[in-house]
Design a protein around this motif. Sequence first.
Motif, PDB file in Angstrom:
ATOM      1  N   ILE A  41       0.862  -1.177   0.000  1.00  0.00           N
ATOM      2  CA  ILE A  41       0.000   0.000   0.000  1.00  0.00           C
ATOM      3  C   ILE A  41       0.901   1.230   0.000  1.00  0.00           C
ATOM      4  N   SER A  42       0.600   2.188  -0.879  1.00  0.00           N
ATOM      5  CA  SER A  42       1.392   3.411  -0.974  1.00  0.00           C
ATOM      6  C   SER A  42       0.461   4.603  -1.148  1.00  0.00           C
ATOM      7  N   GLY A  43       0.903   5.740  -0.660  1.00  0.00           N
ATOM      8  CA  GLY A  43       0.188   6.978  -0.938  1.00  0.00           C
ATOM      9  C   GLY A  43       0.472   7.399  -2.374  1.00  0.00           C
ATOM     10  N   ILE A  44      -0.491   8.072  -2.986  1.00  0.00           N
ATOM     11  CA  ILE A  44      -0.334   8.478  -4.384  1.00  0.00           C
ATOM     12  C   ILE A  44      -1.288   9.631  -4.682  1.00  0.00           C
ATOM     13  N   GLU A  45      -0.954  10.374  -5.707  1.00  0.00           N
ATOM     14  CA  GLU A  45      -1.857  11.372  -6.269  1.00  0.00           C
ATOM     15  C   GLU A  45      -2.221  10.898  -7.664  1.00  0.00           C
ATOM     16  N   CYS A  46      -3.398  11.276  -8.131  1.00  0.00           N
ATOM     17  CA  CYS A  46      -3.812  10.900  -9.478  1.00  0.00           C
ATOM     18  C   CYS A  46      -4.596  12.059 -10.083  1.00  0.00           C
ATOM     19  N   ALA A  47      -4.802  11.972 -11.398  1.00  0.00           N
ATOM     20  CA  ALA A  47      -5.546  13.030 -12.085  1.00  0.00           C
ATOM     21  C   ALA A  47      -6.357  12.427 -13.216  1.00  0.00           C
ATOM     22  N   PHE A  48      -7.538  12.982 -13.431  1.00  0.00           N
ATOM     23  CA  PHE A  48      -8.357  12.660 -14.585  1.00  0.00           C
ATOM     24  C   PHE A  48      -8.067  13.738 -15.623  1.00  0.00           C
ATOM     25  N   ALA A  49      -7.569  13.333 -16.783  1.00  0.00           N
ATOM     26  CA  ALA A  49      -7.237  14.307 -17.826  1.00  0.00           C
ATOM     27  C   ALA A  49      -7.399  13.663 -19.193  1.00  0.00           C
ATOM     28  N   ASP A  50      -8.020  14.395 -20.107  1.00  0.00           N
ATOM     29  CA  ASP A  50      -8.176  13.932 -21.487  1.00  0.00           C
ATOM     30  C   ASP A  50      -8.784  12.532 -21.574  1.00  0.00           C
ATOM     31  N   GLY A  51      -9.765  12.261 -20.723  1.00  0.00           N
ATOM     32  CA  GLY A  51     -10.453  10.976 -20.757  1.00  0.00           C
ATOM     33  C   GLY A  51      -9.669   9.823 -20.165  1.00  0.00           C
ATOM     34  N   GLU A  52      -8.581  10.134 -19.450  1.00  0.00           N
ATOM     35  CA  GLU A  52      -7.760   9.097 -18.846  1.00  0.00           C
ATOM     36  C   GLU A  52      -7.603   9.344 -17.354  1.00  0.00           C
ATOM     37  N   LEU A  53      -7.323   8.268 -16.633  1.00  0.00           N
ATOM     38  CA  LEU A  53      -6.910   8.352 -15.248  1.00  0.00           C
ATOM     39  C   LEU A  53      -5.410   8.136 -15.242  1.00  0.00           C
ATOM     40  N   ARG A  54      -4.667   9.125 -14.741  1.00  0.00           N
ATOM     41  CA  ARG A  54      -3.199   9.077 -14.757  1.00  0.00           C
ATOM     42  C   ARG A  54      -2.658   9.169 -13.339  1.00  0.00           C
ATOM     43  N   PHE A  55      -1.553   8.478 -13.117  1.00  0.00           N
ATOM     44  CA  PHE A  55      -0.835   8.595 -11.856  1.00  0.00           C
ATOM     45  C   PHE A  55       0.635   8.320 -12.103  1.00  0.00           C
ATOM     46  N   GLY A  56       1.458   8.799 -11.194  1.00  0.00           N
ATOM     47  CA  GLY A  56       2.890   8.667 -11.386  1.00  0.00           C
ATOM     48  C   GLY A  56       3.571   7.976 -10.234  1.00  0.00           C
ATOM     49  N   SER A  57       4.851   7.730 -10.456  1.00  0.00           N
ATOM     50  CA  SER A  57       5.701   7.150  -9.433  1.00  0.00           C
ATOM     51  C   SER A  57       7.034   7.878  -9.484  1.00  0.00           C
ATOM     52  N   MET A  58       7.541   8.288  -8.328  1.00  0.00           N
ATOM     53  CA  MET A  58       8.834   8.970  -8.294  1.00  0.00           C
ATOM     54  C   MET A  58       9.930   8.005  -8.746  1.00  0.00           C
ATOM     55  N   ALA A  59      10.997   8.568  -9.286  1.00  0.00           N
ATOM     56  CA  ALA A  59      12.133   7.753  -9.722  1.00  0.00           C
ATOM     57  C   ALA A  59      12.625   6.904  -8.557  1.00  0.00           C
ATOM     58  N   GLY A  60      12.816   5.626  -8.800  1.00  0.00           N
ATOM     59  CA  GLY A  60      13.328   4.712  -7.785  1.00  0.00           C
ATOM     60  C   GLY A  60      12.311   4.207  -6.786  1.00  0.00           C
ATOM     61  N   ALA A  61      11.048   4.647  -6.891  1.00  0.00           N
ATOM     62  CA  ALA A  61      10.022   4.212  -5.933  1.00  0.00           C
ATOM     63  C   ALA A  61       9.641   2.753  -6.179  1.00  0.00           C
ATOM     64  N   ARG A  62       9.335   2.059  -5.102  1.00  0.00           N
ATOM     65  CA  ARG A  62       8.966   0.640  -5.198  1.00  0.00           C
ATOM     66  C   ARG A  62       7.642   0.450  -5.938  1.00  0.00           C
ATOM     67  N   LYS A  63       6.700   1.380  -5.800  1.00  0.00           N
ATOM     68  CA  LYS A  63       5.418   1.178  -6.482  1.00  0.00           C
ATOM     69  C   LYS A  63       5.589   1.167  -7.991  1.00  0.00           C
ATOM     70  N   GLY A  64       6.498   2.001  -8.519  1.00  0.00           N
ATOM     71  CA  GLY A  64       6.786   1.975  -9.957  1.00  0.00           C
ATOM     72  C   GLY A  64       7.372   0.643 -10.387  1.00  0.00           C
ATOM     73  N   ALA A  65       8.300   0.118  -9.585  1.00  0.00           N
ATOM     74  CA  ALA A  65       8.887  -1.195  -9.882  1.00  0.00           C
ATOM     75  C   ALA A  65       7.814  -2.277  -9.818  1.00  0.00           C
ATOM     76  N   ASP A  66       6.934  -2.178  -8.822  1.00  0.00           N
ATOM     77  CA  ASP A  66       5.827  -3.142  -8.719  1.00  0.00           C
ATOM     78  C   ASP A  66       4.974  -3.114  -9.984  1.00  0.00           C
ATOM     79  N   LEU A  67       4.607  -1.899 -10.427  1.00  0.00           N
ATOM     80  CA  LEU A  67       3.709  -1.770 -11.585  1.00  0.00           C
ATOM     81  C   LEU A  67       4.371  -2.193 -12.894  1.00  0.00           C
TER      82      LEU A  67
END
Length: 156
Positions: A41-67
């Motif tokens: 479980i990780s904290g995150i921010e997300c955004a709805f833009a141009d008909g998409e749901l987008r979210f990011g992961s900081m460089a080196g973050a484990r959630k990005g590696a997981d995804l």
Amino acid sequence: MPAWKAIEQAEPEFAERVRRLFDAGRHKTIATLRADRSPRISGIECAFADGELRFGSMAGARKGADLRRDPRFALHGPTFHPEEGREGDWPGEAKIAGRAVPAGPVTTAETSEPPDGEMFVADITEVVLTHLNAEATRLVIESWTPEQGLRRVERE
């Protein structure tokens, strides 16, 4: 699997209520799968833009590696607790599940520095909205999937 715009087109009123709950607070919670397949479980921010749901992961973050390893995720919007005696005012809570599709690097400056992280776009498999009925006597679970569309269940 659909982008957010598919839900907006199929069920605009439901999509608006879900989005309103997600937009009610900045911080959300995402569940990903670790290399050993246990949940993270990780904290995150997300955004709805141009008909998409987008979210990011900081460089080196484990959630990005997981995804990158296993794109499945579950995203939970901000939560608000029902107030005793005012349960009917509780806005409910929203959840979105799916697969994260890499969408390129995230940078905050126009420099030759390495990317600040990576962006993902959601391919959505399920959207769930949980709230109370108008009388605040029953729990209402509304869920949307591409296969079954919108369904509604009420529980005591």
